[in-house]
Design an enzyme around this catalytic site. Structure first.
Site, PDB file in Angstrom:
ATOM      1  N   GLY A   5       0.838  -1.209   0.000  1.00 24.83           N
ATOM      2  CA  GLY A   5       0.000   0.000   0.000  1.00 24.83           C
ATOM      3  C   GLY A   5       0.868   1.252   0.000  1.00 24.83           C
ATOM      4  NE  ARG A  44      13.815  16.643  -2.654  1.00 24.24           N
ATOM      5  CZ  ARG A  44      14.362  17.161  -1.562  1.00 24.24           C
ATOM      6  NH1 ARG A  44      14.363  16.480  -0.432  1.00 24.24           N
ATOM      7  NH2 ARG A  44      14.910  18.360  -1.600  1.00 24.24           N
ATOM      8  CB  ILE A  57      -1.011   4.811   6.473  1.00 19.74           C
ATOM      9  CG1 ILE A  57      -1.967   3.648   6.140  1.00 19.74           C
ATOM     10  CG2 ILE A  57      -0.757   5.682   5.262  1.00 19.74           C
ATOM     11  CD1 ILE A  57      -3.401   4.092   5.862  1.00 19.74           C
ATOM     12  CG  ASP A  58      -1.358  -0.282   7.971  1.00 15.07           C
ATOM     13  OD1 ASP A  58      -2.245   0.564   7.731  1.00 15.07           O
ATOM     14  OD2 ASP A  58      -1.199  -1.309   7.294  1.00 15.07           O
ATOM     15  NE  ARG A  83     -14.959  16.188  18.050  1.00 20.64           N
ATOM     16  CZ  ARG A  83     -15.335  15.416  19.060  1.00 20.64           C
ATOM     17  NH1 ARG A  83     -16.498  15.612  19.646  1.00 20.64           N
ATOM     18  NH2 ARG A  83     -14.587  14.438  19.486  1.00 20.64           N
ATOM     19  CB  ALA A 132     -12.616   9.433  19.715  1.00 19.50           C
ATOM     20  CD  GLU A 187      -8.067  -1.802   7.688  1.00 19.39           C
ATOM     21  OE1 GLU A 187      -8.856  -1.616   6.752  1.00 19.39           O
ATOM     22  OE2 GLU A 187      -6.837  -1.902   7.517  1.00 19.39           O
TER      23      GLU A 187
HETATM   24  O1  F6P Z   1      -1.309  -1.349   4.632  1.00 16.26           O
HETATM   25  C1  F6P Z   1      -1.947  -0.169   4.276  1.00 16.26           C
HETATM   26  C2  F6P Z   1      -3.407  -0.391   4.089  1.00 16.26           C
HETATM   27  O2  F6P Z   1      -3.980   0.840   3.693  1.00 16.26           O
HETATM   28  C3  F6P Z   1      -4.159  -1.005   5.270  1.00 16.26           C
HETATM   29  O3  F6P Z   1      -4.432  -0.051   6.274  1.00 16.26           O
HETATM   30  C4  F6P Z   1      -5.379  -1.573   4.592  1.00 16.26           C
HETATM   31  O4  F6P Z   1      -5.892  -2.648   5.324  1.00 16.26           O
HETATM   32  C5  F6P Z   1      -4.839  -2.047   3.286  1.00 16.26           C
HETATM   33  O5  F6P Z   1      -3.658  -1.314   3.048  1.00 16.26           O
HETATM   34  C6  F6P Z   1      -5.750  -1.891   2.095  1.00 16.26           C
HETATM   35  O6  F6P Z   1      -5.107  -2.456   1.004  1.00 16.26           O
HETATM   36  P1  F6P Z   1      -5.566  -2.418  -0.508  1.00 16.26           P
HETATM   37  O7  F6P Z   1      -4.886  -1.243  -1.151  1.00 16.26           O
HETATM   38  O8  F6P Z   1      -5.033  -3.683  -1.092  1.00 16.26           O
HETATM   39  O9  F6P Z   1      -7.047  -2.297  -0.523  1.00 16.26           O
END
Ligand code: F6P
Length: 320
Positions: free
Chosen positions: A11, A21, A126-127, A154, A186, A222
């Site tokens: 991802g 860069r 991003i995770d 909000r 939250a 998620e």
């Molecule tokens: O690993 C980054 C991420 O955005 C996760 O947060 C998410 O579960 C996954 O990739 C989604 O992946 P894809 O681009 O295959 O839908």
């Protein structure tokens, strides 16, 4: 080392371009030739490999995504595809490879390292689920994007006196939820690292209402073991509160990287090049307490993820 390659995989994440860069300009500074490999391991297998110069990375530090493109490669997991990847590295006489990606991508990097390729892994996701670094490249931007969305939601949540569930990304890691939940105020944060206690969730929402709260925000990662639809339904049924859910999705993966992500990307990208220029490979490079750190790649990939659960507790105390 005279010829190195760089690829982004898995991802995409904001700051990958800033890292590319740093790699390209760092390599040229150290008198190395640098090749960009497109579409991650897929492009490596297919030989989509092009020499880069200073101007190849002009005007990208502020751009989200990755100019090298990215992919999740099934073929690379198979022996045939992996052998093709090794052949390409050999054909292009690439002596060192910098791989920017998340867990799956760096597991692939480890396999290359075990096959004798000098590899440096950089945490690009991003995770924030890579334990060898305090922060991954892209995490801070994603949290800020979520924060912007929480602010907007909000407003409407308040006007309609609603409970809103906001589902964020993160795979099996709750860091985006915890950081955005704490900084976004939250009322409830649900993460995969903790079992969901539905009674406690409902009680808290009702106690909030009784204390004068007219709306509440629930941030749900998620990876939590209940869908947002089911959560919305259950809360509505059990509390009678007007409840809606929203899944933020891919907006979290895009956007201009924050200063912090550009900084980490620049530091780590340059360090990766420096290590290769000294002939050192098989490392994962990260950031710890504000300093650049590097670990043996195999050791880094064996480390256990730790969640900062205290931040969740603090968020709860502060949002009562
Ligand atoms: O690993 C980054 C991420 O955005 C996760 O947060 C998410 O579960 C996954 O990739 C989604 O992946 P894809 O681009 O295959 O839908």
């Amino acid at each position: 080392m005279k010829r190195i390659g760089v690829l982004t995989s898995g991802g995409d994440s904001p700051g990958m371009n800033a890292a590319i860069r740093a790699v390209v300009r760092g390599a040229l500074y150290h008198d190395m030739e640098v090749f960009g490999i497109e579409r991650g391991y897929e492009g490596l297998i297919a030989g989509e490999i092009y020499e880069m110069d200073r101007r190849s990375v002009s005007d990208i530090i502020q751009r989200g995504g990755t100019i090298l493109k990215t992919a999740r490669s099934e073929a690379f997991m198979q022996d045939e595809g992996f052998a093709m990847a090794l052949n390409m590295i050999d054909s292009f006489q690439i002596e060192g490879l910098i791989i920017i990606g998340g867990n799956g991508s760096l597991t692939g990097a480890l396999r290359l390292a075990e096959a004798g390729v000098k590899v440096i892994g950089l945490p690009g996701t991003i995770d924030n689920d890579l334990p060898f670094t305090d922060f991954t490249i892209g995490f801070d931007t994603a949290v800020n994007t979520v924060l912007g969305a929480v602010g907007n939601i909000r407003d409407t949540s308040h006007s309609h006196e609603r409970t809103t569930i906001i589902e964020v990304m993160g795979r099996e890691c709750g860091d985006i939820a915890i950081y955005a939940g704490l900084t976004g105020g939250a009322e409830i944060i649900l993460i995969p690292e903790q079992e969901v206690d539905m009674q406690a969730v409902c009680r808290r929402l009702i106690e909030g209402k009784n204390s004068g709260k007219r709306s509440s925000i629930i941030i749900k990662a998620e990876g939590v073991n209940i869908s947002s639809e089911d959560l919305e339904h259950t809360i509505r049924e059990r509390t009678g509160l007007d409840t809606k859910m929203v899944i933020l999705g891919y907006i979290q993966r895009g956007g201009s990287p924050t200063a912090r992500d550009r900084m980490i990307a620049s530091l780590l990208g340059y360090e990766a090049v420096k290590l290769l220029s000294e002939g050192i490979g098989n490392k994962a490079v990260g950031i710890h307490d504000g300093s650049v750190v590097s670990f043996d790649l195999a050791e880094a990939m064996r480390m256990e993820n730790t969640t900062i659960l205290e931040l969740g507790t603090l968020a709860e105390i502060l949002s009562k």
